[in-house]
Design an enzyme around this catalytic site. Sequence first.
Site, PDB file in Angstrom:
ATOM      1  N   CYS A 125       0.847  -1.192   0.000  1.00  0.00           N
ATOM      2  CA  CYS A 125       0.000   0.000   0.000  1.00  0.00           C
ATOM      3  C   CYS A 125       0.889   1.252   0.000  1.00  0.00           C
ATOM      4  O   CYS A 125       1.761   1.374  -0.846  1.00  0.00           O
ATOM      5  CB  CYS A 125      -0.975  -0.059   1.176  1.00  0.00           C
ATOM      6  SG  CYS A 125      -2.311   1.151   1.085  1.00  0.00           S
ATOM      7  N   ASP A 183      -8.135  -3.373  -7.767  1.00  0.00           N
ATOM      8  CA  ASP A 183      -7.771  -2.373  -6.764  1.00  0.00           C
ATOM      9  C   ASP A 183      -8.239  -0.993  -7.230  1.00  0.00           C
ATOM     10  O   ASP A 183      -7.712  -0.460  -8.203  1.00  0.00           O
ATOM     11  CB  ASP A 183      -6.260  -2.389  -6.569  1.00  0.00           C
ATOM     12  CG  ASP A 183      -5.778  -1.416  -5.505  1.00  0.00           C
ATOM     13  OD1 ASP A 183      -6.591  -0.617  -5.007  1.00  0.00           O
ATOM     14  OD2 ASP A 183      -4.578  -1.464  -5.178  1.00  0.00           O
ATOM     15  N   HIS A 214      -7.282  -4.582  -3.484  1.00  0.00           N
ATOM     16  CA  HIS A 214      -6.312  -3.880  -2.665  1.00  0.00           C
ATOM     17  C   HIS A 214      -6.161  -4.612  -1.327  1.00  0.00           C
ATOM     18  O   HIS A 214      -7.125  -5.130  -0.777  1.00  0.00           O
ATOM     19  CB  HIS A 214      -6.768  -2.444  -2.416  1.00  0.00           C
ATOM     20  CG  HIS A 214      -5.746  -1.592  -1.750  1.00  0.00           C
ATOM     21  ND1 HIS A 214      -4.633  -1.129  -2.414  1.00  0.00           N
ATOM     22  CD2 HIS A 214      -5.657  -1.131  -0.479  1.00  0.00           C
ATOM     23  CE1 HIS A 214      -3.899  -0.409  -1.588  1.00  0.00           C
ATOM     24  NE2 HIS A 214      -4.499  -0.400  -0.400  1.00  0.00           N
TER      25      HIS A 214
END
Length: 244
Positions: A125, A183, A214
């Site tokens: 991330c 995502d 994600h």
Amino acid sequence: MIIQTDIVDLDTATGTMRCHVYRPQASGTFPCILFYSEIFQITAPIERSARILAGHGFAVVVPEVFHELNPIGTVLAYDDVGKDKGNNDKFTKPLEHHDSDANSMIAYFEQQSYCTGTFAAMGVCIGGHLAFRAALNERILSTYCLYATDIHSNTLPCQDGNDSFSRAGDIQGELTMVWGKQDPHVPTEGRQKIYQQLTETERHFSWHELNAQHAFMRDEGDRYDAELALYCYKMAIDQFRRTL
């Protein structure tokens, strides 16, 4: 390998930064991985990921990425309050401060008796972005980025022209980028933009787009994909063993 855990408080240009270090108990020296967390800092899933990597023969350093903005030891919850605080921290801390954090970690850990003095970076991330950012440092020989946010959009604070996307051509080591095609944080157009930049600057990189959402590496929550997570761990470990 059986591993051990240490806590190190480093002096950085912007204050004290706590790092958790996961490394083999066995005697010897090991390559060092700077492992960057999500916005929530060192949560239980991040710790488990670091332990997996360390158990394959690496010294894994996990910094508190927003140490300037929180009391030492802060861990944010995976809820709306934690997400809002983490995102606020993300958009507050300049990229230049992450650069000086990386410099401090390299300077300290290259002196430790259990480190070989070779360094890699990995993250998930925002941590994927910070690993990408760390790769701008010539001491980082190998980097593995998972669903890195905010590179394509240049939404993190920095000096003009010093954003990570514009500086992609400064990456000297081997780079792997991994994305989830489902995502929403990095849409197709964003991924294509990064791919084109790495291609045009002739970086040494590999590219993987997986059918995943994600945070598919995080082993808490309904987006976790265990099979893809194992696949990515193996890719990263193989790359680091080969390059370090």
